[in-house]
Design a protein around this motif. Structure first.
Motif, PDB file in Angstrom:
ATOM      1  N   PRO B  50       0.820  -1.216   0.000  1.00  0.00           N
ATOM      2  CA  PRO B  50       0.000   0.000   0.000  1.00  0.00           C
ATOM      3  C   PRO B  50       0.853   1.266   0.000  1.00  0.00           C
ATOM      4  O   PRO B  50       1.892   1.330   0.669  1.00  0.00           O
ATOM      5  CB  PRO B  50      -0.782  -0.119   1.320  1.00  0.00           C
ATOM      6  N   LEU B  51       0.440   2.247  -0.788  1.00  0.00           N
ATOM      7  CA  LEU B  51       1.106   3.548  -0.898  1.00  0.00           C
ATOM      8  C   LEU B  51       2.515   3.448  -1.488  1.00  0.00           C
ATOM      9  O   LEU B  51       3.343   4.324  -1.273  1.00  0.00           O
ATOM     10  CB  LEU B  51       1.177   4.255   0.466  1.00  0.00           C
ATOM     11  N   TRP B  85       0.262   1.265  -6.534  1.00  0.00           N
ATOM     12  CA  TRP B  85      -0.839   0.881  -5.649  1.00  0.00           C
ATOM     13  C   TRP B  85      -1.834   2.038  -5.610  1.00  0.00           C
ATOM     14  O   TRP B  85      -1.484   3.151  -5.246  1.00  0.00           O
ATOM     15  CB  TRP B  85      -0.308   0.587  -4.254  1.00  0.00           C
ATOM     16  N   MET B  86      -3.085   1.769  -5.985  1.00  0.00           N
ATOM     17  CA  MET B  86      -4.085   2.841  -6.031  1.00  0.00           C
ATOM     18  C   MET B  86      -5.128   2.718  -4.925  1.00  0.00           C
ATOM     19  O   MET B  86      -5.690   3.709  -4.476  1.00  0.00           O
ATOM     20  CB  MET B  86      -4.796   2.835  -7.386  1.00  0.00           C
ATOM     21  N   SER B  87      -5.445   1.493  -4.533  1.00  0.00           N
ATOM     22  CA  SER B  87      -6.399   1.241  -3.450  1.00  0.00           C
ATOM     23  C   SER B  87      -6.255  -0.242  -3.107  1.00  0.00           C
ATOM     24  O   SER B  87      -5.524  -0.956  -3.785  1.00  0.00           O
ATOM     25  CB  SER B  87      -7.824   1.606  -3.890  1.00  0.00           C
ATOM     26  N   PRO B  88      -6.928  -0.715  -2.055  1.00  0.00           N
ATOM     27  CA  PRO B  88      -6.736  -2.112  -1.645  1.00  0.00           C
ATOM     28  C   PRO B  88      -7.070  -3.125  -2.731  1.00  0.00           C
ATOM     29  O   PRO B  88      -6.672  -4.286  -2.620  1.00  0.00           O
ATOM     30  CB  PRO B  88      -7.686  -2.262  -0.449  1.00  0.00           C
ATOM     31  N   PRO B 144      -2.484  18.161   0.463  1.00  0.00           N
ATOM     32  CA  PRO B 144      -2.331  17.855   1.887  1.00  0.00           C
ATOM     33  C   PRO B 144      -1.470  16.610   2.127  1.00  0.00           C
ATOM     34  O   PRO B 144      -1.185  16.285   3.275  1.00  0.00           O
ATOM     35  CB  PRO B 144      -3.774  17.605   2.342  1.00  0.00           C
ATOM     36  N   ALA B 145      -1.052  15.916   1.073  1.00  0.00           N
ATOM     37  CA  ALA B 145      -0.224  14.716   1.247  1.00  0.00           C
ATOM     38  C   ALA B 145       1.106  15.104   1.902  1.00  0.00           C
ATOM     39  O   ALA B 145       1.606  16.204   1.703  1.00  0.00           O
ATOM     40  CB  ALA B 145       0.027  14.050  -0.095  1.00  0.00           C
ATOM     41  N   ARG B 156       0.920   7.966  -4.053  1.00  0.00           N
ATOM     42  CA  ARG B 156      -0.143   8.542  -3.224  1.00  0.00           C
ATOM     43  C   ARG B 156      -1.205   9.151  -4.114  1.00  0.00           C
ATOM     44  O   ARG B 156      -0.911   9.957  -4.972  1.00  0.00           O
ATOM     45  CB  ARG B 156       0.508   9.633  -2.351  1.00  0.00           C
ATOM     46  N   ARG B 157      -2.447   8.720  -3.894  1.00  0.00           N
ATOM     47  CA  ARG B 157      -3.565   9.446  -4.500  1.00  0.00           C
ATOM     48  C   ARG B 157      -3.987  10.508  -3.522  1.00  0.00           C
ATOM     49  O   ARG B 157      -4.103  10.248  -2.325  1.00  0.00           O
ATOM     50  CB  ARG B 157      -4.743   8.505  -4.696  1.00  0.00           C
ATOM     51  N   THR B 158      -4.280  11.683  -4.021  1.00  0.00           N
ATOM     52  CA  THR B 158      -4.613  12.754  -3.091  1.00  0.00           C
ATOM     53  C   THR B 158      -5.355  13.862  -3.817  1.00  0.00           C
ATOM     54  O   THR B 158      -5.854  13.677  -4.925  1.00  0.00           O
ATOM     55  CB  THR B 158      -3.326  13.275  -2.406  1.00  0.00           C
ATOM     56  N   ARG B 159      -5.390  15.017  -3.160  1.00  0.00           N
ATOM     57  CA  ARG B 159      -6.035  16.186  -3.735  1.00  0.00           C
ATOM     58  C   ARG B 159      -4.955  17.146  -4.212  1.00  0.00           C
ATOM     59  O   ARG B 159      -3.962  17.363  -3.524  1.00  0.00           O
ATOM     60  CB  ARG B 159      -6.907  16.853  -2.667  1.00  0.00           C
ATOM     61  N   ILE B 163      -8.769  19.504  -7.383  1.00  0.00           N
ATOM     62  CA  ILE B 163      -9.103  18.294  -8.138  1.00  0.00           C
ATOM     63  C   ILE B 163      -8.390  17.065  -7.545  1.00  0.00           C
ATOM     64  O   ILE B 163      -7.481  17.198  -6.737  1.00  0.00           O
ATOM     65  CB  ILE B 163      -8.730  18.442  -9.636  1.00  0.00           C
TER      66      ILE B 163
END
Ligand SMILES: [Zn+2]
Lengths: 105, 209
Positions: B50-51, B85-88, B144-145, B156-159, B163
């Motif tokens: 993850p991440l 890795w984008m999500s579980p 905010p990451a 990391r997916r984030t804002r 967007i």
């Protein structure tokens, strides 16, 4: 500012990365329920001043829904847990009781 | 491919639109043997934690021959296959431009009988690269990451301001940025504005004087 640790990816997610989902652990009333029960499910929420169990979604991150226990007055976060449960885990309830001197949601 | 930055922008960090790469979205049980075998066979990558991201081992034999240090040189060198890795239950595979349909088809074949989804999404996203010693400071302004703690191998997916986007590092001092193509022009302006000379933060990297 609110930081919630997403239980799926482990990120300490900023509030702006999250989408709020309102009160957690509602019973979903169906077509066979009474009018009063259905009204309560659709419209009535606890809105306490203090400990609150909530649904959140890591919308800008992994996309998963999860649960959080938070104090609505102080924003103290007691913990987060996965969505795959219908009640808060006991160890979290114990931690909240310790932190609040026995206050229950 | 849409062009959002016709040439690299040089501020206190460098911002450029990255060369196109194949992007394949893969969903399924990331812990399964079949998934690990399929991803390895098709991309040469392991399943990332993850991440994190994984990169295919690269032959450093081809032209240039920069074999100083880790695979993937500091500056030059090709960007090879990578697995983010984008999500579980979701990965994003990166490969050579134009190979998206083939990668998706090979994954579908390798995972026959397993519950999964492999889709070529190469045209869905725009790719940017923010590089230089102060690259993290550009990103700190708009996400905010915890960029300060990110290093090679992190994803990391984030804002990104208003967007959704993704950040990852395949090598030191270069942050890869992905966003949906529909907001590519917005992100190009966002990154170049955040990297403008005079806007140095000086928190991680001493500001030029
Ligand atoms: Zn998450």
């Amino acid at each position: 500012m609110l930081l919630l640790r997403c239980p799926y990816c482990g990120v300490d997610a900023d509030e702006t990365e999250l989408a709020p989902g309102g009160e957690a652990h509602l019973t979903r009333e169906g077509p066979n329920s009474s009018d009063a029960a259905f009204e309560a499910y659709v419209f009535l929420r606890r809105n306490p001043r203090g400990v609150h169990f909530e649904r959140w979604r890591h919308a800008y991150g992994c996309g998963k829904w999860f649960h959080a226990a938070r104090d609505t007055a102080t924003n103290q976060v007691f913990g987060t847990y996965t969505a795959q449960c219908s009640a808060p885990p006991q160890d979290l309830l114990d931690r909240i009781a310790d932190a609040t001197g026995g206050e229950r949601a | 491919m849409s062009e959002f930055l016709s040439r690299p922008y040089e501020g206190f960090a460098r911002v450029e639109q990255s060369a196109p790469r194949a992007m394949v979205s893969l969903r399924g049980d990331l812990g399964s043997q079949a998934m690990a075998a399929a991803v390895s066979e098709v991309s040469g990558c392991a399943i990332p934690e993850p991440l994190r991201l994984t990169q295919a081992a690269q032959d450093d034999d081809r032209g240039g021959g920069q074999t100083s240090g880790q695979s993937g040189a500091q500056h030059g060198g090709q960007y090879g296959a990578a697995c983010l890795w984008m999500s579980p239950d979701e990965l994003l595979l990166l490969g050579p431009a134009g190979t998206g349909p083939e990668l998706a088809a090979r994954l579908t074949e390798a995972l026959a009988g397993q519950h999964h989804l492999a889709v070529d999404v190469s045209e869905a996203r725009a790719l940017f690269r923010v590089s230089g010693p102060a690259a993290r400071e550009v990103m700190m302004k708009i996400t905010p990451a915890d960029v300060a703690r990110m290093g090679p191998g992190d994803a990391r997916r984030t804002r990104l301001a208003q967007i959704a986007g993704a950040l990852w590092m395949e090598r030191e001092a270069a942050i890869e940025v992905a966003c949906f193509r529909s907001v590519g022009a917005y992100v190009a302006e966002l990154l170049t504005t955040a990297a403008r000379s005079g806007g140095e933060v000086g928190l991680l990297h001493p500001a030029a004087t």
